[in-house]
Design a protein around this motif. Structure first.
Motif, PDB file in Angstrom:
ATOM      1  N   GLY A  72       9.622 -56.306 -16.989  1.00  9.28           N
ATOM      2  CA  GLY A  72      10.494 -57.048 -16.379  1.00  9.28           C
ATOM      3  C   GLY A  72      12.068 -56.387 -16.101  1.00  9.28           C
ATOM      4  O   GLY A  72      12.316 -55.541 -16.852  1.00  9.28           O
ATOM      5  N   ASN A  73      12.266 -56.932 -14.942  1.00  9.98           N
ATOM      6  CA  ASN A  73      13.949 -56.730 -14.791  1.00  9.98           C
ATOM      7  C   ASN A  73      14.501 -57.750 -13.883  1.00  9.98           C
ATOM      8  O   ASN A  73      13.846 -58.990 -13.619  1.00  9.98           O
ATOM      9  N   HIS A  74      15.694 -57.594 -13.313  1.00 14.07           N
ATOM     10  CA  HIS A  74      16.355 -58.532 -12.837  1.00 14.07           C
ATOM     11  C   HIS A  74      16.004 -58.890 -11.234  1.00 14.07           C
ATOM     12  O   HIS A  74      16.653 -59.928 -10.726  1.00 14.07           O
ATOM     13  N   ASP A  75      14.949 -58.153 -10.861  1.00 13.67           N
ATOM     14  CA  ASP A  75      14.505 -58.261  -9.573  1.00 13.67           C
ATOM     15  C   ASP A  75      13.122 -58.685  -9.385  1.00 13.67           C
ATOM     16  O   ASP A  75      12.656 -59.031  -8.177  1.00 13.67           O
ATOM     17  N   ILE A 111       7.290 -61.740 -16.636  1.00 13.99           N
ATOM     18  CA  ILE A 111       5.915 -61.430 -17.156  1.00 13.99           C
ATOM     19  C   ILE A 111       5.349 -62.881 -17.788  1.00 13.99           C
ATOM     20  O   ILE A 111       4.160 -62.986 -17.452  1.00 13.99           O
ATOM     21  N   ALA A 112       6.052 -63.577 -18.360  1.00 12.43           N
ATOM     22  CA  ALA A 112       5.394 -64.985 -18.771  1.00 12.43           C
ATOM     23  C   ALA A 112       4.992 -65.781 -17.792  1.00 12.43           C
ATOM     24  O   ALA A 112       4.364 -66.564 -17.954  1.00 12.43           O
ATOM     25  N   THR A 113       5.725 -65.610 -16.478  1.00  9.81           N
ATOM     26  CA  THR A 113       5.094 -66.415 -15.685  1.00  9.81           C
ATOM     27  C   THR A 113       3.895 -65.872 -14.739  1.00  9.81           C
ATOM     28  O   THR A 113       2.998 -66.282 -14.562  1.00  9.81           O
ATOM     29  N   TYR A 131      13.583 -56.606 -20.687  1.00 12.91           N
ATOM     30  CA  TYR A 131      14.653 -57.357 -19.748  1.00 12.91           C
ATOM     31  C   TYR A 131      15.205 -58.665 -20.621  1.00 12.91           C
ATOM     32  O   TYR A 131      14.276 -59.321 -21.163  1.00 12.91           O
ATOM     33  N   TYR A 132      16.260 -58.761 -20.812  1.00 14.81           N
ATOM     34  CA  TYR A 132      16.826 -60.015 -21.779  1.00 14.81           C
ATOM     35  C   TYR A 132      15.964 -61.070 -21.257  1.00 14.81           C
ATOM     36  O   TYR A 132      15.939 -61.636 -20.220  1.00 14.81           O
ATOM     37  N   GLY A 133      15.555 -61.940 -22.366  1.00 10.70           N
ATOM     38  CA  GLY A 133      14.746 -63.077 -22.204  1.00 10.70           C
ATOM     39  C   GLY A 133      13.336 -62.925 -22.246  1.00 10.70           C
ATOM     40  O   GLY A 133      12.683 -63.841 -22.869  1.00 10.70           O
ATOM     41  N   ASP A 134      12.778 -61.897 -21.885  1.00 10.33           N
ATOM     42  CA  ASP A 134      11.360 -61.606 -21.916  1.00 10.33           C
ATOM     43  C   ASP A 134      11.038 -61.487 -23.540  1.00 10.33           C
ATOM     44  O   ASP A 134       9.927 -62.105 -23.807  1.00 10.33           O
ATOM     45  N   GLU A 135      11.997 -61.100 -24.476  1.00 10.14           N
ATOM     46  CA  GLU A 135      11.586 -60.996 -26.072  1.00 10.14           C
ATOM     47  C   GLU A 135      11.522 -62.513 -26.474  1.00 10.14           C
ATOM     48  O   GLU A 135      11.146 -62.717 -27.489  1.00 10.14           O
ATOM     49  N   GLN A 136      11.985 -63.656 -25.440  1.00  8.07           N
ATOM     50  CA  GLN A 136      11.879 -65.080 -26.009  1.00  8.07           C
ATOM     51  C   GLN A 136      10.754 -65.767 -25.195  1.00  8.07           C
ATOM     52  O   GLN A 136      10.867 -66.797 -24.884  1.00  8.07           O
ATOM     53  N   ALA A 137       9.899 -64.942 -24.290  1.00 11.13           N
ATOM     54  CA  ALA A 137       9.180 -65.603 -23.432  1.00 11.13           C
ATOM     55  C   ALA A 137       9.653 -66.464 -22.251  1.00 11.13           C
ATOM     56  O   ALA A 137       9.048 -67.676 -21.832  1.00 11.13           O
ATOM     57  N   PHE A 138      10.771 -66.192 -21.922  1.00 10.36           N
ATOM     58  CA  PHE A 138      11.243 -66.973 -20.631  1.00 10.36           C
ATOM     59  C   PHE A 138      10.523 -66.591 -19.397  1.00 10.36           C
ATOM     60  O   PHE A 138       9.758 -65.843 -19.298  1.00 10.36           O
ATOM     61  N   THR A 139      10.570 -67.637 -18.802  1.00  5.05           N
ATOM     62  CA  THR A 139       9.778 -67.891 -17.460  1.00  5.05           C
ATOM     63  C   THR A 139      10.725 -67.933 -16.377  1.00  5.05           C
ATOM     64  O   THR A 139      11.762 -68.051 -16.590  1.00  5.05           O
ATOM     65  N   GLY A 140      10.355 -67.500 -15.111  1.00 11.00           N
ATOM     66  CA  GLY A 140      11.198 -67.480 -13.778  1.00 11.00           C
ATOM     67  C   GLY A 140      10.301 -66.910 -12.798  1.00 11.00           C
ATOM     68  O   GLY A 140       9.813 -65.594 -13.008  1.00 11.00           O
ATOM     69  N   ASP A 189      18.324 -66.659  -9.076  1.00  8.41           N
ATOM     70  CA  ASP A 189      18.833 -67.086  -9.991  1.00  8.41           C
ATOM     71  C   ASP A 189      17.721 -67.495 -11.243  1.00  8.41           C
ATOM     72  O   ASP A 189      18.385 -67.282 -12.306  1.00  8.41           O
ATOM     73  N   ALA A 190      16.293 -67.710 -11.054  1.00  7.21           N
ATOM     74  CA  ALA A 190      15.594 -68.073 -11.960  1.00  7.21           C
ATOM     75  C   ALA A 190      15.326 -67.004 -12.954  1.00  7.21           C
ATOM     76  O   ALA A 190      15.044 -67.398 -13.977  1.00  7.21           O
ATOM     77  N   VAL A 191      15.363 -65.823 -12.598  1.00  9.11           N
ATOM     78  CA  VAL A 191      15.173 -64.721 -13.483  1.00  9.11           C
ATOM     79  C   VAL A 191      16.443 -64.059 -13.922  1.00  9.11           C
ATOM     80  O   VAL A 191      16.364 -63.025 -14.704  1.00  9.11           O
ATOM     81  N   ARG A 192      17.624 -64.687 -13.724  1.00  2.58           N
ATOM     82  CA  ARG A 192      18.799 -64.257 -14.250  1.00  2.58           C
ATOM     83  C   ARG A 192      19.771 -65.250 -14.823  1.00  2.58           C
ATOM     84  O   ARG A 192      20.938 -65.627 -14.355  1.00  2.58           O
ATOM     85  N   PRO A 193      19.115 -65.899 -15.874  1.00  2.00           N
ATOM     86  CA  PRO A 193      19.724 -67.236 -16.439  1.00  2.00           C
ATOM     87  C   PRO A 193      20.911 -67.080 -17.381  1.00  2.00           C
ATOM     88  O   PRO A 193      20.894 -65.679 -18.018  1.00  2.00           O
TER      89      PRO A 193
END
Length: 413
Positions: A269-272, A276-278, A302-311, A321-325
């Motif tokens: 994952g990255n800012h662009d 991955i959780a999505t 990528y920050y948030g992936d280690e918390q299973a963030f979606t976007g 915006d959804a992947v840069r929270p």
């Protein structure tokens, strides 16, 4: 490059992470302290360095810079940055900044001078401008974005400028640079600039953003230390989403070949890109991480992936915006549902640290079907091996054994 060979990096987009306004009127506030409050969390995650998105003064999202000698007022000032650098060093965290040297924002003051002074002005040659009709100069943009004006990389002044920006911030304690849109810049430009920077800062590391093309040739022609491995990123999520491990197998064969000559920068994952959780689901994200941590390269989280963030990344205004929270003020404020994914990341990062040879490993396929894939990772030289099994036939299962047959990681989701 030796200093980064065994690093695992945390990729952060500072403007988003700190909740800075991107689309509305800007407010000057020292938000770097917000990110500093997460450095202990980064250490506990297991990373050894940070790759930061843009931190320099810009018009909106950071990639439209107007002054790369100045910290963005939405993040703070020079003093705040120095404090942040010191905090990183106290924790043994390396720091890589985002260098946007292909283009600048349309509001850059030097561009204003170029247009007002005309083709004979001091900055007329600094940007890619067609002066065929001096009354209607045509600006070269970046990939159709009128707000991003391309620099003229044939100009010696541009090379001097980039060298100066890089060396100034390296002297302030930075360890390296991510070269944004490196693929859009002529290779000869990097081949001229990077040796000049290394002459002053020989330990500096350079990570080039290359989305497509011949990675090995670009690395050889530019002198860039590490190239973003977008081929592997794509195969990691789409092989799971499409239930087609043949794609991943084909990609890993290419990856091993590429990594034999140059260490790629690997990521899920990255800012662009869509999280991955999505794209693959949270359980698929674990299997993608297993691969990331057991193949060659310099991996980043990528920050948030280690918390299973979606976007989901969308091709529209504000589509990033959804992947840069924004993140909470401290890790203590995180929702509890991400704790299991955090522990899984820590386990797999720990596994990689206990097997540092993985950075230059090669993989050999031992089983392949649409939904089951197994491979063995071995060091380029010497003993050792990890045997990886992935199964998405019914659920998501992963198993990693060492060469003695001992299970060193397992997952059932």
């Amino acid at each position: 490059m030796v200093s980064f060979e065994n690093d695992i990096l945390w990729h952060v987009y500072p403007l988003g992470f700190t909740g800075a306004p991107v689309h509305t009127a800007h407010d000057a506030r020292p938000r770097l302290g917000h990110l500093e409050a997460w450095l202990d969390y980064a250490v506990e995650l297991g990373v050894s360095g940070l790759v930061l998105g843009p931190v320099f003064a810009s018009e909106t999202h950071g990639y439209d810079s107007i002054d790369q000698y100045r910290i963005d007022p939405r993040l703070g000032d020079d003093a705040n940055f120095d404090t942040f650098v010191s905090a990183c060093k106290e924790r043994g965290l390396r720091l890589v900044l985002d260098g946007v040297f292909n283009h600048v924002g349309a509001g850059h003051p030097w561009l204003g001078r170029a247009l007002s002074e005309g083709p004979a002005g001091e900055y007329a040659d600094f940007f890619r401008i067609d002066w065929s009709d001096p009354s209607k100069p045509l600006l070269g943009d970046f990939e159709g974005h009128a707000s991003l004006v391309a620099l003229n990389h044939d100009s010696p002044a541009v090379a001097e400028y980039v060298i100066d920006v890089m060396t100034r911030w390296l002297a302030r304690g930075v360890d390296g640079w991510r070269l944004d849109a490196a693929y859009a810049v002529p290779s000869r430009f990097w081949a001229e600039v990077l040796p000049a920077v290394r002459a002053v800062h020989p330990e500096a590391w350079f990570l080039g953003e290359v989305i497509h093309g011949d990675y090995a040739t670009i690395a050889a022609d530019t002198g860039i230390d590490s190239i973003t491995q977008y081929e592997l990123w794509k195969a990691l999520w789409s092989s799971l989403a499409d239930r087609n491990y043949f794609e991943l197998d084909w990609t890993l064969a290419r990856h091993s070949e590429f990594a034999s000559t140059q260490l790629p920068a690997t990521f899920v994952g990255n800012h662009d890109v869509t999280r991955i959780a999505t794209s693959a689901g949270p359980h698929g994200g674990v299997l993608a991480l297993v691969v990331l941590m057991t193949v060659a390269g310099i991996p980043s989280i990528y920050y948030g992936d280690e918390q299973a963030f979606t976007g989901t990344k969308e091709d529209r205004a504000g589509g990033d915006d959804a992947v840069r929270p924004a993140m909470p003020q401290s890790p203590a404020d995180l929702a509890p549902w991400g704790a299991e994914m955090l522990r899984t990341h820590q386990q797999l990062i720990g596994l990689r640290r206990r097997n540092p040879w993985l950075v230059r490993s090669t993989t050999t396929t031992t089983h392949l079907s649409n939904t089951r894939y197994a491979y063995t990772a071995r060091p380029a030289t010497g003993p050792g091996a990890l045997h990886v099994e992935l199964d998405i036939t019914d659920g998501h299962h992963a198993l990693v054994r060492d060469d003695a047959g001992t299970v060193v990681f397992s997952y059932d989701g």
